[in-house]
Design a protein around this motif. Structure first.
Motif, PDB file in Angstrom:
ATOM      1  N   PRO A 184       0.715  -1.185  -0.134  1.00  0.00           N
ATOM      2  CA  PRO A 184      -0.379  -0.198  -0.403  1.00  0.00           C
ATOM      3  C   PRO A 184       0.939   1.186  -0.058  1.00  0.00           C
ATOM      4  O   PRO A 184       1.838   2.159   0.162  1.00  0.00           O
ATOM      5  N   ALA A 185       0.495   3.025   0.403  1.00  0.00           N
ATOM      6  CA  ALA A 185       1.189   3.702   0.330  1.00  0.00           C
ATOM      7  C   ALA A 185       1.090   4.191   1.043  1.00  0.00           C
ATOM      8  O   ALA A 185       0.518   3.693   2.329  1.00  0.00           O
ATOM      9  N   PRO A 186       2.589   5.041   1.535  1.00  0.00           N
ATOM     10  CA  PRO A 186       3.240   4.764   2.801  1.00  0.00           C
ATOM     11  C   PRO A 186       1.897   6.014   3.776  1.00  0.00           C
ATOM     12  O   PRO A 186       1.718   6.547   3.013  1.00  0.00           O
ATOM     13  N   SER A 187       2.252   4.764   5.123  1.00  0.00           N
ATOM     14  CA  SER A 187       1.102   5.819   5.833  1.00  0.00           C
ATOM     15  C   SER A 187       1.818   6.429   7.111  1.00  0.00           C
ATOM     16  O   SER A 187       3.309   6.802   7.012  1.00  0.00           O
ATOM     17  N   VAL A 188       1.145   7.602   7.358  1.00  0.00           N
ATOM     18  CA  VAL A 188       2.233   8.308   8.524  1.00  0.00           C
ATOM     19  C   VAL A 188       3.141   6.973   9.565  1.00  0.00           C
ATOM     20  O   VAL A 188       4.406   7.938   9.710  1.00  0.00           O
ATOM     21  N   ALA A 189       2.328   6.264  10.151  1.00  0.00           N
ATOM     22  CA  ALA A 189       4.012   4.999  10.603  1.00  0.00           C
ATOM     23  C   ALA A 189       5.251   5.128  10.231  1.00  0.00           C
ATOM     24  O   ALA A 189       5.817   4.658  10.342  1.00  0.00           O
ATOM     25  N   ASP A 190       5.094   4.881   8.755  1.00  0.00           N
ATOM     26  CA  ASP A 190       6.261   4.165   7.534  1.00  0.00           C
ATOM     27  C   ASP A 190       6.874   5.576   7.898  1.00  0.00           C
ATOM     28  O   ASP A 190       7.871   5.445   7.481  1.00  0.00           O
ATOM     29  N   ILE A 191       6.998   6.738   8.323  1.00  0.00           N
ATOM     30  CA  ILE A 191       7.663   7.544   7.726  1.00  0.00           C
ATOM     31  C   ILE A 191       8.862   7.278   8.768  1.00  0.00           C
ATOM     32  O   ILE A 191      10.419   7.517   8.951  1.00  0.00           O
ATOM     33  N   ARG A 192       8.750   7.199  10.384  1.00  0.00           N
ATOM     34  CA  ARG A 192       9.922   7.187  11.446  1.00  0.00           C
ATOM     35  C   ARG A 192      10.416   5.502  10.668  1.00  0.00           C
ATOM     36  O   ARG A 192      11.466   5.554  11.198  1.00  0.00           O
ATOM     37  N   ARG A 193       9.228   4.318  10.556  1.00  0.00           N
ATOM     38  CA  ARG A 193      10.816   3.383   9.353  1.00  0.00           C
ATOM     39  C   ARG A 193      11.739   3.457   8.587  1.00  0.00           C
ATOM     40  O   ARG A 193      12.763   2.958   8.599  1.00  0.00           O
TER      41      ARG A 193
END
Length: 301
Positions: A267-276
Protein backbone atom coordinates in the motif's frame (compact mmCIF):
# COMPACT_ATOMS: atom_id res chain seq x y z
CA UNK A 1 36.24 10.91 8.70
CA UNK A 2 34.93 9.02 11.73
CA UNK A 3 35.34 12.15 13.84
CA UNK A 4 33.38 14.21 11.30
CA UNK A 5 30.58 11.65 11.24
CA UNK A 6 30.48 11.67 15.05
CA UNK A 7 30.31 15.48 15.12
CA UNK A 8 27.39 15.40 12.68
CA UNK A 9 25.63 12.79 14.83
CA UNK A 10 25.92 15.00 17.92
CA UNK A 11 25.53 18.52 16.56
CA UNK A 12 23.92 18.11 13.11
CA UNK A 13 23.88 21.25 10.94
CA UNK A 14 23.93 24.72 12.54
CA UNK A 15 20.92 26.91 11.86
CA UNK A 16 23.13 29.76 10.66
CA UNK A 17 26.53 30.02 9.07
CA UNK A 18 26.74 26.49 7.70
CA UNK A 19 29.59 26.18 5.16
CA UNK A 20 27.22 24.77 2.53
CA UNK A 21 24.90 27.76 2.98
CA UNK A 22 27.85 30.11 2.60
CA UNK A 23 28.84 28.28 -0.58
CA UNK A 24 25.29 28.65 -1.84
CA UNK A 25 25.41 32.40 -1.28
CA UNK A 26 28.69 32.63 -3.20
CA UNK A 27 27.33 30.44 -6.01
CA UNK A 28 24.28 32.67 -6.33
CA UNK A 29 26.57 35.70 -6.68
CA UNK A 30 28.53 33.94 -9.44
CA UNK A 31 25.25 33.02 -11.12
CA UNK A 32 24.15 36.65 -11.25
CA UNK A 33 27.38 37.56 -13.02
CA UNK A 34 27.49 34.62 -15.46
CA UNK A 35 23.83 33.81 -16.13
CA UNK A 36 22.75 33.35 -19.70
CA UNK A 37 20.17 31.11 -21.31
CA UNK A 38 22.68 28.65 -22.77
CA UNK A 39 24.66 25.61 -21.71
CA UNK A 40 28.10 27.15 -22.12
CA UNK A 41 27.45 29.76 -19.45
CA UNK A 42 26.15 26.98 -17.21
CA UNK A 43 29.41 25.07 -17.71
CA UNK A 44 31.35 28.22 -16.75
CA UNK A 45 29.19 28.60 -13.65
CA UNK A 46 29.89 25.05 -12.52
CA UNK A 47 33.62 25.39 -13.16
CA UNK A 48 33.82 28.74 -11.36
CA UNK A 49 32.10 27.27 -8.30
CA UNK A 50 33.46 23.72 -8.09
CA UNK A 51 37.13 24.15 -9.02
CA UNK A 52 37.96 26.60 -6.17
CA UNK A 53 36.24 24.31 -3.67
CA UNK A 54 38.20 21.29 -4.90
CA UNK A 55 41.44 23.31 -4.66
CA UNK A 56 40.50 24.29 -1.10
CA UNK A 57 40.10 20.62 -0.31
CA UNK A 58 43.48 19.89 -1.87
CA UNK A 59 45.07 22.60 0.28
CA UNK A 60 43.61 20.91 3.37
CA UNK A 61 45.70 17.81 2.60
CA UNK A 62 49.00 19.74 2.47
CA UNK A 63 49.84 20.43 6.15
CA UNK A 64 52.62 18.18 7.39
CA UNK A 65 51.24 17.92 10.91
CA UNK A 66 48.95 14.82 10.96
CA UNK A 67 46.83 16.36 13.72
CA UNK A 68 46.10 19.40 11.58
CA UNK A 69 45.22 17.18 8.60
CA UNK A 70 42.94 15.10 10.82
CA UNK A 71 41.13 18.17 12.13
CA UNK A 72 40.64 19.54 8.62
CA UNK A 73 39.37 16.16 7.36
CA UNK A 74 36.93 15.90 10.25
CA UNK A 75 35.68 19.44 9.64
CA UNK A 76 35.21 18.76 5.93
CA UNK A 77 33.32 15.53 6.64
CA UNK A 78 31.03 17.27 9.12
CA UNK A 79 30.40 20.10 6.64
CA UNK A 80 29.26 17.84 3.81
CA UNK A 81 27.44 15.02 5.63
CA UNK A 82 23.83 15.75 6.57
CA UNK A 83 22.45 12.47 7.89
CA UNK A 84 21.47 13.73 11.32
CA UNK A 85 19.65 16.77 9.99
CA UNK A 86 17.82 14.56 7.47
CA UNK A 87 16.73 12.18 10.23
CA UNK A 88 15.58 15.07 12.41
CA UNK A 89 13.54 16.59 9.58
CA UNK A 90 11.90 13.24 8.86
CA UNK A 91 11.12 12.73 12.54
CA UNK A 92 9.73 16.27 12.81
CA UNK A 93 7.34 15.49 9.95
CA UNK A 94 6.28 12.29 11.70
CA UNK A 95 5.56 14.14 14.94
CA UNK A 96 3.49 16.82 13.19
CA UNK A 97 1.42 14.29 11.26
CA UNK A 98 0.96 12.04 14.30
CA UNK A 99 -0.43 15.09 16.13
CA UNK A 100 -2.75 15.87 13.22
CA UNK A 101 -1.02 19.17 12.50
CA UNK A 102 -1.43 19.28 8.72
CA UNK A 103 -0.66 22.99 8.49
CA UNK A 104 2.59 22.50 10.36
CA UNK A 105 3.53 19.50 8.23
CA UNK A 106 2.82 21.39 5.02
CA UNK A 107 5.00 24.22 6.24
CA UNK A 108 7.79 21.79 7.14
CA UNK A 109 7.85 19.76 3.92
CA UNK A 110 9.92 22.33 1.94
CA UNK A 111 12.80 21.54 4.33
CA UNK A 112 12.92 18.12 2.65
CA UNK A 113 11.88 18.62 -0.97
CA UNK A 114 10.57 21.09 -3.53
CA UNK A 115 7.13 19.52 -3.84
CA UNK A 116 4.11 21.83 -3.46
CA UNK A 117 2.57 20.82 -0.11
CA UNK A 118 -0.52 23.04 -0.25
CA UNK A 119 -2.82 20.38 -1.68
CA UNK A 120 -1.39 17.38 0.19
CA UNK A 121 -3.23 15.56 2.94
CA UNK A 122 -1.55 13.26 5.48
CA UNK A 123 -1.00 10.32 3.06
CA UNK A 124 0.55 12.56 0.41
CA UNK A 125 2.76 14.25 2.97
CA UNK A 126 3.84 10.86 4.29
CA UNK A 127 4.74 9.64 0.79
CA UNK A 128 6.65 12.81 0.01
CA UNK A 129 8.59 12.47 3.26
CA UNK A 130 9.49 8.81 2.75
CA UNK A 131 10.59 9.45 -0.84
CA UNK A 132 12.68 12.45 0.20
CA UNK A 133 14.32 10.54 3.04
CA UNK A 134 15.19 7.74 0.60
CA UNK A 135 16.70 10.00 -2.06
CA UNK A 136 18.49 12.31 0.37
CA UNK A 137 20.08 9.39 2.18
CA UNK A 138 22.19 9.01 -0.94
CA UNK A 139 22.74 12.73 -1.55
CA UNK A 140 23.44 13.75 2.05
CA UNK A 141 25.26 10.69 3.42
CA UNK A 142 26.31 7.92 1.06
CA UNK A 143 27.55 10.03 -1.84
CA UNK A 144 29.81 12.39 0.14
CA UNK A 145 31.30 9.45 2.06
CA UNK A 146 31.87 7.59 -1.21
CA UNK A 147 33.71 10.53 -2.76
CA UNK A 148 35.64 11.06 0.45
CA UNK A 149 36.82 7.46 0.25
CA UNK A 150 37.71 7.86 -3.43
CA UNK A 151 39.35 11.29 -3.39
CA UNK A 152 39.77 12.42 0.21
CA UNK A 153 38.92 15.94 1.32
CA UNK A 154 38.87 17.30 -2.27
CA UNK A 155 36.30 14.62 -3.13
CA UNK A 156 34.16 15.47 -0.10
CA UNK A 157 34.05 19.19 -0.86
CA UNK A 158 33.75 18.93 -4.65
CA UNK A 159 30.82 16.50 -4.38
CA UNK A 160 28.93 18.77 -1.99
CA UNK A 161 29.54 21.73 -4.29
CA UNK A 162 28.18 19.81 -7.30
CA UNK A 163 25.14 18.54 -5.38
CA UNK A 164 24.37 22.01 -4.03
CA UNK A 165 24.57 23.54 -7.51
CA UNK A 166 22.17 20.91 -8.80
CA UNK A 167 19.70 21.83 -6.04
CA UNK A 168 20.07 25.51 -6.96
CA UNK A 169 20.01 25.51 -10.76
CA UNK A 170 19.45 21.94 -11.95
CA UNK A 171 15.75 22.46 -12.64
CA UNK A 172 13.66 21.85 -15.74
CA UNK A 173 12.09 25.27 -16.07
CA UNK A 174 12.34 28.27 -18.35
CA UNK A 175 15.27 29.85 -16.50
CA UNK A 176 17.43 26.79 -15.90
CA UNK A 177 16.63 24.33 -18.69
CA UNK A 178 19.89 25.19 -20.43
CA UNK A 179 21.90 27.12 -17.82
CA UNK A 180 21.43 24.37 -15.21
CA UNK A 181 22.11 21.50 -17.62
CA UNK A 182 25.79 21.12 -16.67
CA UNK A 183 25.09 21.08 -12.93
CA UNK A 184 22.29 18.54 -13.32
CA UNK A 185 24.26 16.20 -15.55
CA UNK A 186 27.40 16.40 -13.39
CA UNK A 187 25.31 15.61 -10.32
CA UNK A 188 23.83 12.60 -12.14
CA UNK A 189 27.32 11.30 -12.88
CA UNK A 190 28.56 11.96 -9.34
CA UNK A 191 25.66 9.97 -7.89
CA UNK A 192 25.65 6.97 -10.24
CA UNK A 193 27.64 4.70 -7.93
CA UNK A 194 26.48 6.13 -4.56
CA UNK A 195 22.80 5.76 -5.45
CA UNK A 196 23.31 2.10 -6.24
CA UNK A 197 25.24 1.57 -3.03
CA UNK A 198 22.34 3.23 -1.20
CA UNK A 199 19.90 0.87 -2.87
CA UNK A 200 21.92 -2.21 -1.95
CA UNK A 201 22.40 -1.11 1.66
CA UNK A 202 18.69 -0.28 2.00
CA UNK A 203 17.75 -3.70 0.66
CA UNK A 204 20.21 -5.41 3.02
CA UNK A 205 18.73 -3.45 5.94
CA UNK A 206 15.13 -4.39 5.20
CA UNK A 207 14.85 -6.73 8.18
CA UNK A 208 15.61 -3.80 10.52
CA UNK A 209 12.28 -2.22 9.57
CA UNK A 210 10.23 -5.41 9.41
CA UNK A 211 10.81 -6.07 5.72
CA UNK A 212 12.34 -8.82 3.62
CA UNK A 213 15.82 -8.53 2.14
CA UNK A 214 14.78 -10.76 -0.75
CA UNK A 215 11.66 -8.72 -1.54
CA UNK A 216 13.51 -5.44 -1.23
CA UNK A 217 16.21 -6.67 -3.62
CA UNK A 218 13.54 -7.86 -6.06
CA UNK A 219 11.80 -4.47 -6.08
CA UNK A 220 15.14 -2.68 -6.49
CA UNK A 221 16.00 -4.85 -9.48
CA UNK A 222 12.54 -4.60 -11.05
CA UNK A 223 11.64 -0.95 -10.43
CA UNK A 224 14.87 0.93 -9.78
CA UNK A 225 15.28 1.97 -13.42
CA UNK A 226 11.70 3.19 -13.87
CA UNK A 227 12.20 6.58 -12.20
CA UNK A 228 12.96 9.51 -14.56
CA UNK A 229 16.13 10.16 -12.56
CA UNK A 230 18.95 7.68 -13.25
CA UNK A 231 19.72 7.61 -9.53
CA UNK A 232 16.73 8.52 -7.35
CA UNK A 233 14.81 5.46 -8.53
CA UNK A 234 17.39 3.09 -7.08
CA UNK A 235 17.04 4.66 -3.65
CA UNK A 236 13.26 4.94 -3.68
CA UNK A 237 12.70 1.45 -5.08
CA UNK A 238 14.92 -0.12 -2.40
CA UNK A 239 13.15 1.80 0.37
CA UNK A 240 9.76 0.84 -1.10
CA UNK A 241 10.72 -2.83 -1.11
CA UNK A 242 12.28 -2.73 2.36
CA UNK A 243 9.25 -0.97 3.86
CA UNK A 244 6.73 -3.09 1.94
CA UNK A 245 5.11 0.02 0.49
CA UNK A 246 4.48 1.55 -2.93
CA UNK A 247 6.15 4.85 -3.77
CA UNK A 248 5.60 7.09 -6.78
CA UNK A 249 2.54 8.72 -8.28
CA UNK A 250 1.55 12.30 -9.06
CA UNK A 251 3.88 15.04 -7.80
CA UNK A 252 3.15 18.77 -8.03
CA UNK A 253 5.98 21.30 -8.24
CA UNK A 254 4.39 24.73 -8.43
CA UNK A 255 2.67 24.82 -11.82
CA UNK A 256 4.39 21.63 -13.04
CA UNK A 257 2.76 18.23 -12.54
CA UNK A 258 4.82 15.05 -12.88
CA UNK A 259 3.48 11.51 -13.07
CA UNK A 260 6.09 9.22 -11.51
CA UNK A 261 5.99 5.44 -12.06
CA UNK A 262 4.95 3.44 -9.04
CA UNK A 263 7.61 1.33 -7.32
CA UNK A 264 6.92 -1.47 -4.86
CA UNK A 265 4.06 -3.85 -4.20
CA UNK A 266 2.38 -2.79 -0.95
CA UNK A 267 0.00 0.00 0.00
CA UNK A 268 0.97 3.66 -0.08
CA UNK A 269 3.03 4.86 2.89
CA UNK A 270 1.21 5.87 6.04
CA UNK A 271 2.34 8.30 8.71
CA UNK A 272 3.75 5.38 10.71
CA UNK A 273 6.10 4.53 7.85
CA UNK A 274 8.00 7.83 8.18
CA UNK A 275 9.75 6.70 11.37
CA UNK A 276 10.55 3.36 9.71
CA UNK A 277 12.12 5.16 6.76
CA UNK A 278 14.23 7.29 9.12
CA UNK A 279 15.39 4.16 10.92
CA UNK A 280 16.35 2.59 7.61
CA UNK A 281 18.16 5.76 6.52
CA UNK A 282 20.21 5.74 9.72
CA UNK A 283 21.17 2.11 9.11
CA UNK A 284 22.19 2.87 5.53
CA UNK A 285 24.29 5.79 6.78
CA UNK A 286 26.10 3.58 9.28
CA UNK A 287 26.74 0.99 6.59
CA UNK A 288 28.09 3.63 4.22
CA UNK A 289 30.38 5.00 6.94
CA UNK A 290 31.74 1.53 7.63
CA UNK A 291 32.38 0.94 3.93
CA UNK A 292 34.07 4.32 3.45
CA UNK A 293 36.37 3.96 6.45
CA UNK A 294 37.25 0.40 5.47
CA UNK A 295 38.10 1.54 1.95
CA UNK A 296 40.34 4.29 3.30
CA UNK A 297 42.15 1.90 5.65
CA UNK A 298 42.74 -0.57 2.81
CA UNK A 299 44.13 2.21 0.60
CA UNK A 300 46.66 3.14 3.28
CA UNK A 301 48.15 -0.37 3.46
Amino acid sequence: MLAGIAIDAVFADPRRGHPVALFGTAAATVERRLYGDDRFRGVLHVAACVVPVALLGLAATRPRDPVVRAVLSAAATWAVVGGTTLAREGTAMAVLLEDGDLAGARGRLPHLCGRDPSGLEAPGLARATVESVAENTSDAVVAPLFWGAVAGVPGLLAYRAVNTLDAMVGHRNARYERFGWAAARLDDVANLVPARITGLLAALGASLVGGSVREAAAVLRRDGHRHPSPNAGRCEAAFAGALGRTLGGVNVYGTRVEHRPEMGDGPAPSVADIRRSVRLARAVGLGAAALAVTALLLRRR
